[in-house]
Design an enzyme around this catalytic site. Structure first.
Site, mmCIF file in Angstrom:
data_model
loop_
_atom_site.group_PDB
_atom_site.id
_atom_site.type_symbol
_atom_site.label_atom_id
_atom_site.label_comp_id
_atom_site.label_asym_id
_atom_site.label_seq_id
_atom_site.Cartn_x
_atom_site.Cartn_y
_atom_site.Cartn_z
ATOM 1 N N LYS A 1 0.789 -1.294 0.217
ATOM 2 C CA LYS A 1 0.005 0.035 -0.069
ATOM 3 C C LYS A 1 0.967 1.280 0.009
ATOM 4 O O LYS A 1 0.440 2.339 -0.658
ATOM 5 C CB LYS A 1 -0.906 -0.025 1.130
ATOM 6 C CG LYS A 1 -2.111 -1.055 1.095
ATOM 7 C CD LYS A 1 -2.993 -0.995 2.340
ATOM 8 C CE LYS A 1 -4.061 -2.183 2.086
ATOM 9 N NZ LYS A 1 -4.568 -2.554 3.388
ATOM 10 N N LYS B 1 -7.608 -13.233 -10.125
ATOM 11 C CA LYS B 1 -8.982 -13.432 -9.541
ATOM 12 C C LYS B 1 -9.838 -12.416 -9.657
ATOM 13 O O LYS B 1 -9.541 -11.576 -10.104
ATOM 14 C CB LYS B 1 -8.740 -13.851 -7.872
ATOM 15 C CG LYS B 1 -7.913 -14.867 -7.473
ATOM 16 C CD LYS B 1 -7.982 -15.222 -6.136
ATOM 17 C CE LYS B 1 -7.435 -13.955 -5.365
ATOM 18 N NZ LYS B 1 -7.532 -14.072 -3.900
ATOM 19 N N LYS C 1 -12.556 -6.262 -5.964
ATOM 20 C CA LYS C 1 -13.381 -5.544 -5.611
ATOM 21 C C LYS C 1 -13.302 -4.141 -6.386
ATOM 22 O O LYS C 1 -14.197 -3.538 -6.540
ATOM 23 C CB LYS C 1 -13.200 -5.007 -4.125
ATOM 24 C CG LYS C 1 -13.955 -5.788 -3.030
ATOM 25 C CD LYS C 1 -13.760 -5.007 -1.735
ATOM 26 C CE LYS C 1 -14.267 -6.224 -0.697
ATOM 27 N NZ LYS C 1 -13.891 -5.899 0.901
#
Ligand code: TRP
Length: 355
Positions: free
Chosen positions: A137, A219, A222
């Site tokens: 991050k 995958k 979100k």
């Protein structure tokens, strides 16, 4: 209780009545959190929510919307409330039952922040800086490397330890955070008093379901790669379109060839929503080199619509009913607060903060 070998033994308090302070034993308590960032998708459903729905019948469960965690990366709170509501509505639409599990919002349980503060004194800079999610991050967002981001795993440990939970249903990406929660729990136990059980990852011993994206890369997500992800909020037309665009080819030219990854992925998606007859038929077609991917995708699209539409409609109904959503969160917070308060009485006592 073992008395020797602990570096901070001299700090331990003499606690005689710890059992009186703790209302329930820590066994069989389940806790997990979902950040309200981005839309829930099929991977969230099959990877997490479906297990929550099963676990709520078997354990004492605390499921939480991690709004405080989202502040570490999303300081703009304009859409926070709506995002929290949506996550709540979608989970309920998937079958989470607020009468069975405590389903609450992190910021509604103030003790979370208190325990986070205490645990921060037990967390070392060095170990926090080494956390993979922190490094990722920080790299993605070099202008906002705040202390909350660094101590993200401490807040997560607080969520878990607040309920003295032992079972944590999370995916592989959360393993390091769980390891850190165990470290902080053990440190607290050694330094002050044995209050916290070691939280462990939980799954139902079934092989982990695979929910690949539709374009053959990784995958479902979100927030990234939205065209290749099926969201629980997608309408029927969008679902059909996305499925029709899934990566295929002209089909095998010989019998019994090895399936390419991206075709395997489509079969993995079929396994989630299609009947076994259908899967057998298309597997045989592939092996006979007669498969028509257009037909397959049309059927997969319809089955996806049939699976997602009822969830979407239930979530939409709930989202329009703010009063009901508030009630659900209040009900969850009430249960969670009770458990949190009991733990914190013991924590303060153990730390000598009881004057
Ligand atoms: N960090 C988790 C995630 O990104 C969310 C989370 C917050 C969580 N608190 C938790 C998960 C406690 C399990 C237990 O998915």
């Amino acid at each position: 209780m073992k008395k020797t070998g602990f570096r901070f033994n001299y700090l331990r308090r003499n606690i005689t009545n710890m059992n009186e302070l703790l209302i329930s034993t820590p066994k069989n308590i389940v806790m997990s959190g979902i950040r309200p960032t981005g839309f829930l998708h099929l991977g969230n459903y099959f990877g997490a929510i479906r297990n929550y729905v099963k676990m709520q019948n078997e354990f004492e469960c605390y499921f939480m919307v991690a709004d405080l965690h989202s502040l570490t990366t999303h300081p703009d709170t304009k859409e926070l409330k709506q995002n929290v509501y949506r996550v709540v509505a979608e989970n309920i639409a998937c079958g989470l039952d607020p009468d069975k599990a405590s389903f609450y919002c992190q910021s509604h349980v103030r003790e979370t922040s208190e325990l986070y503060l205490y645990l921060n004194m037990l967390a070392y800079m060095g170990e926090l800086e080494k956390t993979v999610t922190f490094k990722d991050k920080a790299r993605q967002n070099p202008d906002n490397i705040n202390a909350g981001l660094l101590t993200y795993p401490v807040l997560q440990a607080a969520d878990i330890l607040l309920h003295r939970a032992g079972y944590i249903p999370v995916g592989k990406d959360q393993e390091q955070h769980l390891e850190m929660a165990r470290t902080f729990a053990n440190r607290f136990n050694r330094r002050y008093a044995n209050i916290f059980p070691e939280p462990k990852a939980f799954n139902y011993n079934v092989e982990l379901v695979k929910v690949p994206s539709l374009d053959g890369t990784g995958k479902m997500s979100k927030s990234e790669n939205q065209a290749a992800t099926l969201y629980l909020a997608d309408d029927d037309i969008t679902i059909r379109k996305k499925v029709m665009k899934a990566k295929t080819d002209n089909g095998p030219t010989e019998k019994n060839t090895v399936m390419p990854d991206y075709i395997e992925n489509i079969f993995a998606l079929m396994k989630l929503v299609c009947s076994s007859d259908k899967i057998e038929k298309y597997t045989a077609d592939f092996n006979n080199a007669t498969i028509r991917y257009g037909d397959l995708k049309k059927e997969l699209g319809e089955d996806m619509v049939n699976f997602i539409a009822p969830i979407r409609l239930r979530a939409k109904d709930l989202l329009g009913d703010e009063k009901k959503l508030k009630e659900i969160m209040e009900q969850g917070a009430e249960k969670a607060n009770k458990s949190a308060k009991a733990t914190m009485v013991a924590v303060r006592e153990a730390m000598g903060l009881n004057y």
